[in-house]
Structures are given as structure tokens and as C-alpha cells.
Design a protein around this motif. Structure first.
Motif, PDB file in Angstrom:
ATOM      1  N   LEU A  42       0.859  -1.182   0.000  1.00 54.50           N
ATOM      2  CA  LEU A  42       0.000   0.000   0.000  1.00 54.50           C
ATOM      3  C   LEU A  42       0.895   1.232   0.000  1.00 54.50           C
ATOM      4  N   ARG A  43       0.595   2.183  -0.847  1.00 60.73           N
ATOM      5  CA  ARG A  43       1.373   3.419  -0.935  1.00 60.73           C
ATOM      6  C   ARG A  43       0.899   4.419   0.130  1.00 60.73           C
ATOM      7  N   PRO A  44       1.752   5.377   0.485  1.00 59.85           N
ATOM      8  CA  PRO A  44       1.379   6.378   1.489  1.00 59.85           C
ATOM      9  C   PRO A  44       0.079   7.114   1.160  1.00 59.85           C
ATOM     10  N   SER A  45      -0.199   7.335  -0.120  1.00 57.56           N
ATOM     11  CA  SER A  45      -1.425   8.046  -0.487  1.00 57.56           C
ATOM     12  C   SER A  45      -2.682   7.252  -0.136  1.00 57.56           C
ATOM     13  N   VAL A  46      -2.559   5.945   0.020  1.00 56.84           N
ATOM     14  CA  VAL A  46      -3.712   5.094   0.363  1.00 56.84           C
ATOM     15  C   VAL A  46      -3.936   5.060   1.875  1.00 56.84           C
ATOM     16  N   VAL A  47      -2.868   5.263   2.660  1.00 54.33           N
ATOM     17  CA  VAL A  47      -2.950   5.088   4.114  1.00 54.33           C
ATOM     18  C   VAL A  47      -2.926   6.411   4.880  1.00 54.33           C
ATOM     19  N   VAL A  48      -3.362   7.484   4.225  1.00 56.45           N
ATOM     20  CA  VAL A  48      -3.368   8.812   4.850  1.00 56.45           C
ATOM     21  C   VAL A  48      -4.251   8.820   6.090  1.00 56.45           C
ATOM     22  N   ASN A  49      -5.445   8.273   5.982  1.00 61.47           N
ATOM     23  CA  ASN A  49      -6.396   8.275   7.098  1.00 61.47           C
ATOM     24  C   ASN A  49      -6.435   6.914   7.776  1.00 61.47           C
ATOM     25  N   GLN A  50      -6.758   6.937   9.059  1.00 58.97           N
ATOM     26  CA  GLN A  50      -6.792   5.670   9.798  1.00 58.97           C
ATOM     27  C   GLN A  50      -7.759   4.701   9.132  1.00 58.97           C
ATOM     28  N   PRO A  51      -7.418   3.420   9.193  1.00 63.10           N
ATOM     29  CA  PRO A  51      -8.269   2.414   8.557  1.00 63.10           C
ATOM     30  C   PRO A  51      -9.472   2.064   9.426  1.00 63.10           C
ATOM     31  N   ARG A 109      -0.040   8.719   9.964  1.00 68.18           N
ATOM     32  CA  ARG A 109       0.097   7.987   8.703  1.00 68.18           C
ATOM     33  C   ARG A 109       1.547   7.620   8.419  1.00 68.18           C
ATOM     34  N   PRO A 110       1.766   6.456   7.845  1.00 73.21           N
ATOM     35  CA  PRO A 110       3.109   6.050   7.442  1.00 73.21           C
ATOM     36  C   PRO A 110       3.603   6.923   6.279  1.00 73.21           C
ATOM     37  N   GLN A 111       4.844   7.382   6.379  1.00 74.02           N
ATOM     38  CA  GLN A 111       5.456   8.179   5.320  1.00 74.02           C
ATOM     39  C   GLN A 111       6.903   7.748   5.121  1.00 74.02           C
ATOM     40  N   PRO A 112       7.131   6.492   4.727  1.00 75.12           N
ATOM     41  CA  PRO A 112       8.508   6.024   4.569  1.00 75.12           C
ATOM     42  C   PRO A 112       9.243   6.814   3.495  1.00 75.12           C
ATOM     43  N   THR A 113      10.499   7.139   3.783  1.00 71.88           N
ATOM     44  CA  THR A 113      11.314   7.861   2.801  1.00 71.88           C
ATOM     45  C   THR A 113      12.377   6.967   2.193  1.00 71.88           C
ATOM     46  N   VAL A 114      12.769   5.923   2.912  1.00 69.19           N
ATOM     47  CA  VAL A 114      13.813   5.017   2.432  1.00 69.19           C
ATOM     48  C   VAL A 114      13.353   3.576   2.615  1.00 69.19           C
ATOM     49  N   GLY A 115      13.412   2.799   1.559  1.00 66.98           N
ATOM     50  CA  GLY A 115      13.144   1.371   1.657  1.00 66.98           C
ATOM     51  C   GLY A 115      11.678   1.016   1.802  1.00 66.98           C
ATOM     52  N   PRO A 155      -0.225 -12.107  21.338  1.00 65.69           N
ATOM     53  CA  PRO A 155      -1.298 -11.537  20.516  1.00 65.69           C
ATOM     54  C   PRO A 155      -2.371 -12.582  20.225  1.00 65.69           C
ATOM     55  N   VAL A 156      -3.551 -12.087  19.861  1.00 66.16           N
ATOM     56  CA  VAL A 156      -4.628 -12.969  19.429  1.00 66.16           C
ATOM     57  C   VAL A 156      -4.836 -12.865  17.920  1.00 66.16           C
ATOM     58  N   ALA A 157      -4.242 -11.821  17.312  1.00 61.54           N
ATOM     59  CA  ALA A 157      -4.299 -11.641  15.860  1.00 61.54           C
ATOM     60  C   ALA A 157      -3.244 -10.623  15.451  1.00 61.54           C
ATOM     61  N   ALA A 158      -2.802 -10.717  14.211  1.00 69.60           N
ATOM     62  CA  ALA A 158      -1.877  -9.735  13.645  1.00 69.60           C
ATOM     63  C   ALA A 158      -1.982  -9.791  12.133  1.00 69.60           C
ATOM     64  N   ILE A 159      -1.712  -8.668  11.509  1.00 71.61           N
ATOM     65  CA  ILE A 159      -1.712  -8.561  10.055  1.00 71.61           C
ATOM     66  C   ILE A 159      -0.776  -7.417   9.689  1.00 71.61           C
ATOM     67  N   TYR A 160      -0.149  -7.510   8.514  1.00 76.00           N
ATOM     68  CA  TYR A 160       0.759  -6.431   8.130  1.00 76.00           C
ATOM     69  C   TYR A 160       0.700  -6.156   6.632  1.00 76.00           C
ATOM     70  N   PHE A 161       1.150  -4.943   6.288  1.00 77.70           N
ATOM     71  CA  PHE A 161       1.312  -4.587   4.881  1.00 77.70           C
ATOM     72  C   PHE A 161       2.663  -3.918   4.704  1.00 77.70           C
ATOM     73  N   ASN A 162       3.108  -3.863   3.451  1.00 79.14           N
ATOM     74  CA  ASN A 162       4.354  -3.186   3.111  1.00 79.14           C
ATOM     75  C   ASN A 162       4.035  -1.811   2.551  1.00 79.14           C
ATOM     76  N   CYS A 163       4.910  -0.848   2.848  1.00 75.08           N
ATOM     77  CA  CYS A 163       4.698   0.517   2.385  1.00 75.08           C
ATOM     78  C   CYS A 163       6.056   1.125   2.035  1.00 75.08           C
ATOM     79  N   GLN A 164       6.114   1.822   0.924  1.00 76.70           N
ATOM     80  CA  GLN A 164       7.321   2.540   0.529  1.00 76.70           C
ATOM     81  C   GLN A 164       6.901   3.880  -0.059  1.00 76.70           C
ATOM     82  N   ARG A 165       7.864   4.777  -0.246  1.00 73.93           N
ATOM     83  CA  ARG A 165       7.521   6.106  -0.742  1.00 73.93           C
ATOM     84  C   ARG A 165       6.713   5.984  -2.036  1.00 73.93           C
ATOM     85  N   GLU A 166       5.959   7.010  -2.310  1.00 76.00           N
ATOM     86  CA  GLU A 166       4.984   6.993  -3.396  1.00 76.00           C
ATOM     87  C   GLU A 166       5.574   6.540  -4.729  1.00 76.00           C
TER      88      GLU A 166
END
Length: 174
Positions: A42-51, A109-115, A155-166
Motif C-alpha cells: 500500500l502506498r502512502p497516499s492510500v494510508v493517509v487516514n486511519q483504517p 500515517r506512514p510516510q517512509p522515505t527510504v526502503g 497476541p490474538v491476531a496480527a496482520i501487516y502490509f508493506n509501504c514505501q515512498r509513493e
């Protein structure tokens, strides 16, 4: 599912952030009608607002804490802010959404700049309502120590996504 094929293991979530656990409740994370699947991009533009985060179950007397962390901050090659705390909601009744809980660390919101960064949602069952409090900082948060401090157990549950700069390219290689 075999442990070696578990996406949380493959993605390094189990090991870097969490110990092995058995999922005992369902969790759905949705950004702008896009449901998060383990390891999706998911790109930063998709994760601007809380899910929207939905919990399974139907026992409104059982409460949960949700944390969202980035173990790759500020960069995967030098994660000296590991784990960066992006969001925390407590007192979420089973079978509801985070809207019914207490947001004690506001969504950043996540805003990764590197990697490529992993953004991890971790759900814990609380011992009772009003038993978990906000940490004093976001950087160098430790999910395992937090769970121990508040007697949350595994934990009782976990999920993750990857995010990098736009305009980043490529994907995580395992």
C-alpha cells in the motif's frame, strides 16, 4: 498452515516484533475499501487516514488493544527507531470496530522515505476495561515489553502490509 509458510513468519513479523502465537480472533483492516492482506503493498497516499478495523466475535464484555507499529523506521537497513508506534486503540469490545474503543495514541500515517517498511497491526486481549495506558513516546516502542507490562500475553491476531515512498519501485525479497 505450516509455520514456514505463515506470512507473518515469511515477512519477519514473527521474530522481529512478535513471538509465535495462535490466532484466536479474526481481524479485518480496511483502507478506503481496500482490505489489507498479509504482505500486500500500500502506498502512502492510500494510508493517509486511519483504517477501519473490525474484530470478530460477539462477546461485548471482552476488550482488546490494537497497536500499529513500523519495525523498519526510519529505514530497513538502519531501523534505529524500531518499533515506531503509529496508532494505539484500547478497550475495543469484541465483535465491533476501533470506533468503539479508546484511541490513546492518535493515528499517524506512514510516510517512509527510504526502503520498504512493514506496518504491523497487533491485537491483544485485555484483562479488563481501562487496564492499558498510552506510552510516553512513539519511537523505540517495544510490542513485547508493552504486552508484558500490561499482562496482555501473546497476541490474538496480527496482520501487516508493506509501504514505501509513493514513487518507490520494487518489492520485498525473501
Amino acid at each position: 498452515m505450516a509455520r514456514e509458510r505463515d506470512p507473518l513468519v515469511v515477512g519477519g513479523v514473527i521474530g522481529d516484533v512478535l513471538d509465535s502465537f495462535n490466532r484466536s480472533i479474526s481481524i479485518r483492516v480496511i483502507y478506503n475499501n481496500r482490505e489489507v492482506a498479509n504482505g500486500c503493498d500500500l502506498r502512502p497516499s492510500v494510508v493517509v487516514n486511519q483504517p477501519r478495523v473490525e474484530l470478530g466475535g460477539n462477546d461485548l464484555r471482552t476488550f482488546y488493544t490494537l497497536v500499529m507499529v513500523d519495525p523498519d523506521a526510519p529505514s530497513p537497513s538502519d531501523p534505529n527507531l524500531r518499533e515506531y508506534l503509529h496508532w494505539m486503540v484500547t478497550d475495543i469490545p469484541e465483535g465491533t470496530t476501533t470506533n468503539f474503543g479508546q484511541e490513546i495514541v492518535c493515528y499517524e500515517r506512514p510516510q517512509p522515505t527510504v526502503g520498504i517498511h512493514r506496518l504491523i497491526f497487533v491485537l491483544f486481549r485485555q484483562l479488563g476495561r481501562g487496564t492499558v495506558y498510552a506510552p510516553g513516546w512513539r519511537q523505540n516502542f517495544n510490542t513485547r515489553e508493552f504486552a508484558e507490562l500490561y499482562n496482555l500475553g501473546l497476541p490474538v491476531a496480527a496482520i501487516y502490509f508493506n509501504c514505501q515512498r509513493e514513487r518507490g519501485t520494487g518489492g520485498r525479497r525473501y
